[in-house]
Write a protein that holds these residues in place. Structure first.
Motif, PDB file in Angstrom:
ATOM      1  N   TRP A  21       0.742  -1.205   0.085  1.00 36.14           N
ATOM      2  CA  TRP A  21       0.028  -0.005   0.064  1.00 36.14           C
ATOM      3  C   TRP A  21       0.940   1.238  -0.181  1.00 36.14           C
ATOM      4  O   TRP A  21       0.642   2.378  -0.573  1.00 36.14           O
ATOM      5  CB  TRP A  21      -0.715  -0.010   1.137  1.00 36.14           C
ATOM      6  CG  TRP A  21      -2.401  -0.797   1.104  1.00 36.14           C
ATOM      7  CD1 TRP A  21      -2.613  -1.813   1.708  1.00 36.14           C
ATOM      8  CD2 TRP A  21      -3.021  -0.446   0.074  1.00 36.14           C
ATOM      9  NE1 TRP A  21      -4.150  -2.055   1.148  1.00 36.14           N
ATOM     10  CE2 TRP A  21      -4.434  -1.383   0.218  1.00 36.14           C
ATOM     11  CE3 TRP A  21      -3.368   0.483  -0.962  1.00 36.14           C
ATOM     12  CZ2 TRP A  21      -5.378  -1.373  -0.502  1.00 36.14           C
ATOM     13  CZ3 TRP A  21      -4.596   0.556  -1.663  1.00 36.14           C
ATOM     14  CH2 TRP A  21      -5.526  -0.383  -1.603  1.00 36.14           C
ATOM     15  N   LEU A  25       0.126   3.918  -3.049  1.00 37.87           N
ATOM     16  CA  LEU A  25      -0.286   5.540  -2.830  1.00 37.87           C
ATOM     17  C   LEU A  25       0.741   6.615  -2.822  1.00 37.87           C
ATOM     18  O   LEU A  25       0.652   7.358  -2.271  1.00 37.87           O
ATOM     19  CB  LEU A  25      -0.799   5.380  -1.348  1.00 37.87           C
ATOM     20  CG  LEU A  25      -2.113   4.304  -0.950  1.00 37.87           C
ATOM     21  CD1 LEU A  25      -2.447   4.455   0.430  1.00 37.87           C
ATOM     22  CD2 LEU A  25      -3.288   4.872  -1.817  1.00 37.87           C
ATOM     23  N   THR A  27       3.153   9.291  -4.062  1.00 34.86           N
ATOM     24  CA  THR A  27       2.944  10.843  -4.484  1.00 34.86           C
ATOM     25  C   THR A  27       3.908  11.292  -5.442  1.00 34.86           C
ATOM     26  O   THR A  27       3.725  12.512  -5.825  1.00 34.86           O
ATOM     27  CB  THR A  27       2.931  11.613  -3.220  1.00 34.86           C
ATOM     28  OG1 THR A  27       4.182  11.468  -2.332  1.00 34.86           O
ATOM     29  CG2 THR A  27       1.824  11.437  -2.212  1.00 34.86           C
ATOM     30  N   GLY A 100     -10.533   3.412   2.288  1.00 36.33           N
ATOM     31  CA  GLY A 100      -9.747   3.654   3.214  1.00 36.33           C
ATOM     32  C   GLY A 100      -9.791   3.383   4.341  1.00 36.33           C
ATOM     33  O   GLY A 100      -8.783   3.168   5.300  1.00 36.33           O
ATOM     34  N   ILE A 105      -6.200   2.217   6.284  1.00 33.86           N
ATOM     35  CA  ILE A 105      -5.110   2.463   5.583  1.00 33.86           C
ATOM     36  C   ILE A 105      -4.082   3.244   6.355  1.00 33.86           C
ATOM     37  O   ILE A 105      -2.692   3.049   5.924  1.00 33.86           O
ATOM     38  CB  ILE A 105      -5.727   3.456   4.248  1.00 33.86           C
ATOM     39  CG1 ILE A 105      -4.325   3.554   3.245  1.00 33.86           C
ATOM     40  CG2 ILE A 105      -5.813   4.857   4.929  1.00 33.86           C
ATOM     41  CD1 ILE A 105      -4.573   2.237   2.654  1.00 33.86           C
ATOM     42  N   VAL A 112      -1.161   8.612   5.112  1.00 37.77           N
ATOM     43  CA  VAL A 112      -2.010   8.457   4.443  1.00 37.77           C
ATOM     44  C   VAL A 112      -3.434   8.371   5.197  1.00 37.77           C
ATOM     45  O   VAL A 112      -3.479   7.385   6.206  1.00 37.77           O
ATOM     46  CB  VAL A 112      -1.813   7.441   3.207  1.00 37.77           C
ATOM     47  CG1 VAL A 112      -3.172   7.274   2.225  1.00 37.77           C
ATOM     48  CG2 VAL A 112      -0.768   7.602   2.612  1.00 37.77           C
ATOM     49  N   ASP A 116      -7.667  10.935   1.576  1.00 33.01           N
ATOM     50  CA  ASP A 116      -6.697  10.770   0.507  1.00 33.01           C
ATOM     51  C   ASP A 116      -7.120   9.648  -0.231  1.00 33.01           C
ATOM     52  O   ASP A 116      -6.605   9.889  -1.625  1.00 33.01           O
ATOM     53  CB  ASP A 116      -5.077  10.481   1.145  1.00 33.01           C
ATOM     54  CG  ASP A 116      -4.612  11.675   1.913  1.00 33.01           C
ATOM     55  OD1 ASP A 116      -4.851  12.865   1.666  1.00 33.01           O
ATOM     56  OD2 ASP A 116      -3.577  11.315   2.894  1.00 33.01           O
ATOM     57  N   VAL A 117      -7.469   8.377   0.130  1.00 31.61           N
ATOM     58  CA  VAL A 117      -7.745   7.406  -0.687  1.00 31.61           C
ATOM     59  C   VAL A 117      -9.063   7.965  -1.555  1.00 31.61           C
ATOM     60  O   VAL A 117      -8.985   7.600  -2.960  1.00 31.61           O
ATOM     61  CB  VAL A 117      -8.117   6.151  -0.009  1.00 31.61           C
ATOM     62  CG1 VAL A 117      -8.628   5.069  -0.824  1.00 31.61           C
ATOM     63  CG2 VAL A 117      -6.841   5.581   0.712  1.00 31.61           C
ATOM     64  N   ILE A 120      -7.784  10.306  -4.168  1.00 36.12           N
ATOM     65  CA  ILE A 120      -7.184   9.482  -5.562  1.00 36.12           C
ATOM     66  C   ILE A 120      -8.125   8.826  -6.580  1.00 36.12           C
ATOM     67  O   ILE A 120      -8.237   9.315  -7.680  1.00 36.12           O
ATOM     68  CB  ILE A 120      -6.233   8.322  -4.835  1.00 36.12           C
ATOM     69  CG1 ILE A 120      -5.172   9.014  -4.103  1.00 36.12           C
ATOM     70  CG2 ILE A 120      -5.855   7.693  -6.082  1.00 36.12           C
ATOM     71  CD1 ILE A 120      -4.387   7.929  -3.489  1.00 36.12           C
ATOM     72  N   ALA A 193      -0.034   7.262  -7.765  1.00 34.64           N
ATOM     73  CA  ALA A 193      -1.233   6.612  -7.323  1.00 34.64           C
ATOM     74  C   ALA A 193      -2.370   7.092  -8.188  1.00 34.64           C
ATOM     75  O   ALA A 193      -3.322   5.946  -8.409  1.00 34.64           O
ATOM     76  CB  ALA A 193      -1.324   7.233  -5.805  1.00 34.64           C
ATOM     77  N   THR A 194      -2.597   8.211  -8.443  1.00 32.38           N
ATOM     78  CA  THR A 194      -3.805   8.672  -9.301  1.00 32.38           C
ATOM     79  C   THR A 194      -3.742   7.831 -10.782  1.00 32.38           C
ATOM     80  O   THR A 194      -4.773   7.520 -11.196  1.00 32.38           O
ATOM     81  CB  THR A 194      -4.009  10.039  -9.508  1.00 32.38           C
ATOM     82  OG1 THR A 194      -4.103  10.753  -8.162  1.00 32.38           O
ATOM     83  CG2 THR A 194      -5.302  10.619 -10.142  1.00 32.38           C
ATOM     84  N   SER A 254      -3.762  -1.677 -10.272  1.00 36.38           N
ATOM     85  CA  SER A 254      -3.610  -1.322  -8.784  1.00 36.38           C
ATOM     86  C   SER A 254      -5.128  -1.624  -8.416  1.00 36.38           C
ATOM     87  O   SER A 254      -6.079  -1.615  -8.840  1.00 36.38           O
ATOM     88  CB  SER A 254      -3.592   0.174  -8.872  1.00 36.38           C
ATOM     89  OG  SER A 254      -4.119   0.760  -7.635  1.00 36.38           O
TER      90      SER A 254
END
Length: 464
Positions: A21, A25, A27, A100, A105, A112, A116-117, A120, A193-194, A254
């Motif tokens: 993870w 995730l 950045t 998340g 998470i 994170v 944040d999840v 994303i 991540a995105t 992912s």
């Protein structure tokens, strides 16, 4: 890390290591060049900045005039690709945040948060249709069919040819995000991540790869021109790889790509039919009867409140809200139940297909197919769009792949001048047939529904 075993002509991944993870995730910002415009830190998180970059891009703005299902003149409240994308992003944020929270998470990736999840997933949802050509799947079909009939194969490698004969909006979307928007700086420079959540089909084109990675390889997600960027994303995230002896490359998704897919599936199942009911393609009562089977499971659902609405559209809207809430919760449960499977890179069905409401969703999909997608005005507009796209390609492609210089003053020279002013064709020398073809595809697939029809009429002399 991955292990491989040979099976006939294929080399298939045999997963034995969990994806991490903390890497998933990431950045780290991904670019197709080494240049950077620089960026000053501010109050936003890295993933909020991804959302903002997509929202302010011209490619996203063009979605306002790309049809979701129904032509706009019929009703000014039906969904466009833009409103569809915003609604998918809204559902995705809720679902991502819930995932998340449910997988804990903060324990797996310190620093994170569940929000944040959610951000994303929301950003990836926002961009999920950004590469769609005008007129949706009819536009994709027109682009594919042209190149299947056009003699350009000698100038392209087999995988380059597959890129255009199997033109894929997902791959065009990846090209837009990682190259075409702010091309000097290598795209929007979104986080890994995105981009990982965006990549529904993280592989290159080629029949040797089809279905090798299960759901993740039904289609392809990157053209040859962006394969080095896809490799960057996969390496940064630690995605499990697979390949064939013919050299085909792909990666398992992912886990967050499944969440993006679920948000899109939920909206497609319900909102296209809501438009259809508004336009009289089916009755509100028919739609409501199926939605009720899902909505009744919501803790907030009250039969008396549903019956108190006078306007049928309000009744359907109430059920839609309750049903989406139920499906978000159920998809989050499915994700948590299968987290270890997803982190192993094992193929999994779409999350919605594993919920207790899969039969109701299949019934909604059948209704949409029978009542909405075959609606006469939809078919008329798609046919007109198909002809316009094919017509523009017939004008442009022979000019850019010709081995002979265009004579001065000829139609071909005028069309090349026209393209030079509207594309970055000049970046591709005459010998780079693949690059020149892609520049035409960038131009045509990036057009809105209205613009492609207007360009076709003008360039063919139908209007002046």
């Amino acid at each position: 890390m991955s292990f491989v075993v040979e099976s006939g002509s294929e080399v298939i991944v045999k997963q034995g290591v969990y994806m991490d993870w903390r890497k998933l995730l990431s950045t780290t910002r991904i670019s197709s060049t080494d240049k950077s415009p620089g960026s000053a830190g501010d109050h936003r998180t890295e993933f909020q900045r991804d959302w903002d970059r997509i929202v302010f891009s011209t490619a996203f703005r063009r979605l306002h005039d790309k049809t979701q299902v129904f032509p706009f003149p019929e009703d000014d409240v039906v969904h466009s690709r833009l409103t569809h994308s915003l609604e998918v992003a809204s559902v995705g944020r809720s679902l991502g945040t819930k995932v998340g929270e449910s997988v804990g998470i903060v324990d797996h990736a310190p620093g994170v948060t569940p929000s944040d999840v959610g951000n994303i997933v929301a950003a990836a949802c926002l961009a999920h249709d950004i590469g769609n050509p005008p007129f949706g799947h009819a536009g994709e079909d027109a682009l594919q069919r042209y190149f299947k009939l056009m003699e350009v194969g000698e100038a392209l490698t087999p995988r380059q040819l597959s890129d255009v004969t199997q033109f894929e909006g997902n791959a065009q979307g990846f090209r837009i995000l990682t190259r075409l928007q702010f091309e000097e700086y290598g795209g929007l420079r979104l986080t890994a991540a995105t981009l990982g959540a965006f990549l529904k089909y993280p592989r290159e084109s080629g029949a040797d790869l089809k279905d090798l990675g299960g759901q993740a390889s039904k289609k392809f997600g990157a053209f040859q021109s962006e394969m080095h960027v896809l490799e960057q994303v996969a390496d940064e995230l630690g995605l499990h790889a697979y390949h064939t002896v013919e050299g085909g490359r792909g990666w398992m998704r992912s886990p967050l790509a499944y969440v993006v897919e679920a948000a899109d599936d939920i909206c497609n199942a319900i909102l296209d039919l809501e438009d259809g009911a508004r336009l009289g393609c089916l009755s509100s009562s028919t739609l409501d009867s199926v939605l009720l089977r899902v909505a009744r499971a919501s803790a907030g659902f009250k039969q008396s409140r549903y019956e108190a609405f006078v306007n049928p559209r309000d009744k359907t809207g109430y059920l839609r809200a309750q049903a989406i809430g139920v499906l978000v919760g159920e998809c989050a449960k499915v994700f948590v139940d299968n987290e270890s499977v997803l982190l192993m890179g094992t193929d999994l069905q779409p999350l919605v297909a594993l919920t207790p409401y899969r039969d109701a969703l299949r019934e909604l999909a059948a209704l949409a197919r029978d009542k909405c997608y075959r609606h006469p005005p939809v078919l008329e507009r798609e046919t007109a769009g198909y002809a316009a796209i094919a017509g523009l390609l017939e004008l442009f492609i022979p000019c850019v792949v010709s081995v002979e210089p265009a004579e001065r003053g000829s139609l071909e020279s005028r069309l090349l001048d026209f393209l030079d002013q509207r594309t970055l064709l000049q970046l591709c020398p005459p010998g780079d047939k693949y690059g020149r073809v892609l520049r035409v595809l960038d131009y045509v697939s990036g057009m809105t529904d209205t613009y492609v029809a207007e360009r076709y009429r003008k360039l063919t002399g139908m209007t002046t």
